[in-house]
Motif scaffolding. Structure first.
Motif, PDB file in Angstrom:
ATOM      1  N   PHE A 151       0.819  -1.210   0.000  1.00  0.00           N
ATOM      2  CA  PHE A 151       0.000   0.000   0.000  1.00  0.00           C
ATOM      3  C   PHE A 151       0.859   1.270   0.000  1.00  0.00           C
ATOM      4  O   PHE A 151       0.370   2.348   0.273  1.00  0.00           O
ATOM      5  CB  PHE A 151      -0.925   0.001   1.223  1.00  0.00           C
ATOM      6  N   LEU A 152       2.152   1.092  -0.324  1.00  0.00           N
ATOM      7  CA  LEU A 152       3.045   2.248  -0.381  1.00  0.00           C
ATOM      8  C   LEU A 152       3.424   2.527  -1.818  1.00  0.00           C
ATOM      9  O   LEU A 152       3.862   1.630  -2.556  1.00  0.00           O
ATOM     10  CB  LEU A 152       4.315   2.011   0.451  1.00  0.00           C
ATOM     11  N   CYS A 153       3.299   3.775  -2.212  1.00  0.00           N
ATOM     12  CA  CYS A 153       3.725   4.187  -3.552  1.00  0.00           C
ATOM     13  C   CYS A 153       5.241   4.150  -3.628  1.00  0.00           C
ATOM     14  O   CYS A 153       5.930   4.685  -2.753  1.00  0.00           O
ATOM     15  CB  CYS A 153       3.199   5.587  -3.850  1.00  0.00           C
ATOM     16  N   PHE A 185      -0.874   5.031  -0.723  1.00  0.00           N
ATOM     17  CA  PHE A 185      -1.460   5.510  -1.974  1.00  0.00           C
ATOM     18  C   PHE A 185      -2.486   6.617  -1.753  1.00  0.00           C
ATOM     19  O   PHE A 185      -3.302   6.561  -0.819  1.00  0.00           O
ATOM     20  CB  PHE A 185      -2.150   4.367  -2.721  1.00  0.00           C
ATOM     21  N   THR A 186      -2.392   7.630  -2.615  1.00  0.00           N
ATOM     22  CA  THR A 186      -3.427   8.657  -2.716  1.00  0.00           C
ATOM     23  C   THR A 186      -3.916   8.657  -4.162  1.00  0.00           C
ATOM     24  O   THR A 186      -3.118   8.878  -5.090  1.00  0.00           O
ATOM     25  CB  THR A 186      -2.876  10.038  -2.345  1.00  0.00           C
ATOM     26  N   ASP A 187      -5.226   8.392  -4.350  1.00  0.00           N
ATOM     27  CA  ASP A 187      -5.782   8.253  -5.707  1.00  0.00           C
ATOM     28  C   ASP A 187      -4.946   7.287  -6.532  1.00  0.00           C
ATOM     29  O   ASP A 187      -4.327   7.644  -7.555  1.00  0.00           O
ATOM     30  CB  ASP A 187      -5.847   9.610  -6.419  1.00  0.00           C
ATOM     31  N   PRO A 188      -4.871   6.016  -6.100  1.00  0.00           N
ATOM     32  CA  PRO A 188      -3.998   5.050  -6.790  1.00  0.00           C
ATOM     33  C   PRO A 188      -4.478   4.747  -8.203  1.00  0.00           C
ATOM     34  O   PRO A 188      -5.688   4.642  -8.463  1.00  0.00           O
ATOM     35  CB  PRO A 188      -4.072   3.820  -5.899  1.00  0.00           C
ATOM     36  N   ASN A 240       1.164  -0.177  -9.341  1.00  0.00           N
ATOM     37  CA  ASN A 240       0.304   0.867  -8.802  1.00  0.00           C
ATOM     38  C   ASN A 240       1.124   2.056  -8.303  1.00  0.00           C
ATOM     39  O   ASN A 240       2.191   1.881  -7.708  1.00  0.00           O
ATOM     40  CB  ASN A 240      -0.538   0.302  -7.649  1.00  0.00           C
ATOM     41  N   PHE A 241       0.585   3.278  -8.513  1.00  0.00           N
ATOM     42  CA  PHE A 241       1.243   4.510  -8.077  1.00  0.00           C
ATOM     43  C   PHE A 241       0.168   5.518  -7.702  1.00  0.00           C
ATOM     44  O   PHE A 241      -1.008   5.402  -8.109  1.00  0.00           O
ATOM     45  CB  PHE A 241       2.119   5.113  -9.191  1.00  0.00           C
TER      46      PHE A 241
END
Length: 551
Positions: free
Chosen positions: A13-15, A22-25, A33-34
């Motif tokens: 769950f870490l960008c 994540f914020t707005d993944p 995922n980013f």
């Protein structure tokens, strides 16, 4: 979905760009995922659209949509992490003024434990955990927490400052080294850090050595003051004996002598206090610099050390204390002034006191055969000299007297006071005293002031004269058997004593010495065996002078 049933690893769950939840993944076609903002800015900076994780290149820039499933899961994970951070915040220290706060904490900022030179952020215990557990983050360089991490980035190229330009003495990034500093000598920060740290170590050692020398100088000055006190106490006690023996007629002079001696002592102590104060001030300044150097040298922060090194204050100006000393006062002049004007008995006591004080500066002399005239014979121990009947064939070295039957001592003196005694018993012709180093040794001449000498001697018909200008005849009650010579270099004083009679024969005063002084002895001619006795450098007996003073 319940957070209690959520079992996925928190790394998911870490960008990988911002290293935060994540914020707005969004999800790329390669499945990574980013945060939407992070990947968008990443592609804005780079020429090609490439996945930061697998490096897959997209021919056209993908249109990215927020992954609602991951967004919901990330939100639950964020809430769980915040609750966890909140519960542990009571155990961790809240950042205080002057301490580096955690850059990730929201609300109450906890004290940062480490700063990351790659992420350019500082982390508390909770937010530092990914750097300790995630394989990608473990490679980041962590240091003790520091502020202003943005200052570690090149303002021109927005790259990390990784190199040091030795030409311009500044920290630069990789782009700087190939653009603005292309022809300059650039090295990694660590390499320059090690060099500067070694310099700091050397500076610290030199500073400590300077401090130690000044501490030793303080001890030396204190020892000189102690000696001054001892000399003063002894002088007062013996002075009281002298003036007590002279009864009421000298009581006033006795008090004046004591006051004068104490005044000289006070001046000496005041001078010593001034030196000590100066030394302690220099030590204080040097210790302050030592503390700054030590603090900087302990830094593990390469950039901080290099940026602070040039601003490190230069070594404070200090005095060369090598030749500084406190010389115990000489009380001979005080005694002579106190006794001035009294009867003959009082004058004799003064001369005895002067001889006693002079003997305190006795030195051990040895004659120098390299200076001896070819007519002279020296003893094996270098303490005796007499005139021979045959001129020896010796090298005419620059130091040797060619004509006059003279020889110098090996020892020379260019400051302070010294005293020596020469036995002249059995001789009716002789000369002795001191000469300057530059005396002409190759021409036949009469010794005296014009030849840079202070000499007395017995000349023809048994007359004792001081070879002053003009010649001074000395009225002596008896012919001396042992002569004492006392020299005060700074005062320009040379005094001659009849040691056995404890009387002053003559003093040369008002001289100005600027070069080395050497004791000189001349046994003169043999006069068919009537003057064959040697001149002998005698050991100084201090006990005799004290007994004479009391008597």
């Amino acid at each position: 979905m319940s957070a209690a049933n959520f079992q996925l690893n928190e790394d998911q769950f870490l960008c990988s760009i911002c290293l935060d939840v994540f914020t707005d993944p969004v999800t790329t076609s390669c499945g990574h995922n980013f945060c939407k903002t992070c990947i968008t800015q990443h592609w804005d900076v780079n020429v090609s659209c490439q996945c930061p994780n697998c490096q897959k290149v997209f021919n056209t820039r993908p249109e990215l949509q927020v992954n609602t499933f991951i967004s919901e899961v990330a939100a639950q994970f964020r809430q769980s992490a915040q609750q966890k951070a909140s519960s542990s915040s009571s155990e961790q220290q809240v950042s205080k003024p002057g301490e580096v706060p955690c850059d990730v904490c929201t609300g109450t900022k906890l004290k940062a434990l480490k700063s990351c030179l790659v992420c350019l952020a500082s982390y508390c215990e909770t937010h530092l955990e990914p750097h300790l557990t995630m394989s990608g983050l473990k490679r980041h360089q962590l240091i003790d927490p520091v502020e202003n991490l943005e200052g570690r980035m090149c303002e021109k190229h927005d790259k990390q400052l990784e190199l040091f330009c030795k030409t311009d003495q500044m920290c630069v990034c990789v782009l700087c080294s190939v653009l603005d500093h292309k022809t300059h000598d650039a090295v990694p920060l660590k390499e320059e850090y090690e060099g500067k740290k070694a310099e700091l170590g050397k500076t610290e050692a030199e500073t400590q050595e300077m401090i130690q020398k000044r501490r030793l100088k303080i001890q030396e000055i204190k020892r000189s003051v102690e000696l001054s006190n001892q000399n003063a106490d002894r002088e007062i006690a013996e002075g009281v004996q002298v003036f007590t023996a002279l009864m009421e007629s000298v009581e006033r002079s006795q008090a004046e002598l004591v006051d004068t001696i104490k005044e000289e002592l006070r001046k000496t102590e005041k001078q010593a206090e001034g030196f000590i104060k100066e030394l302690e001030q220099e030590i204080s300044e040097l210790e302050k610099r030592s503390s700054e150097v030590e603090q900087l040298s302990r830094s593990e922060d390469h950039l901080h050390l290099l940026q602070s090194f040039t601003s490190l204050n230069a070594a404070p100006p200090t005095k060369d204390w090598t030749e500084v000393s406190v010389c115990p006062p000489l009380y001979e002049g005080n005694v002579r002034k106190a006794l001035n004007g009294l009867e003959d008995t009082f004058s004799k006591q003064m001369q005895k006191a002067g001889l006693r004080i002079a003997k305190q500066y006795a030195v051990d002399l040895t004659l120098d055969p390299d200076t001896a005239s070819p007519w002279l014979i020296l003893s094996d121990d270098g303490k005796q000299v007499k005139r021979g009947d045959v001129k020896k064939n010796l090298p005419d070295n620059p130091e040797r007297f060619r004509f006059g039957p003279a020889v110098l001592a090996k020892q020379s003196f260019s400051s302070g006071r010294f005293y020596f005694e020469v036995q002249v018993k059995g001789k009716n012709l002789w000369a002795l005293g001191i000469v300057r180093e530059s005396i002409n040794r190759k021409e036949e001449q009469e010794l005296g002031p014009q030849t840079k000498a202070c000499i007395i001697g017995f000349i023809s018909n048994g007359a004792c004269c001081a070879l002053d200008f003009p010649l001074v005849g000395l009225s002596l009650k008896s012919q001396p058997e042992k002569v004492g010579v006392f020299v005060d270099y700074e005062e320009g004083l040379v005094s001659f004593y009849d040691v056995d009679a404890a009387t002053l024969m003559h003093s040369f005063t008002g001289w100005s010495f600027t070069e080395k002084l050497y004791p000189i002895l001349s046994p003169d001619t043999n006069e068919d065996g009537k003057n064959s006795a040697p001149l002998i450098i005698s050991p100084v007996n201090h006990t005799d002078s004290i007994n004479q003073l009391i008597l």
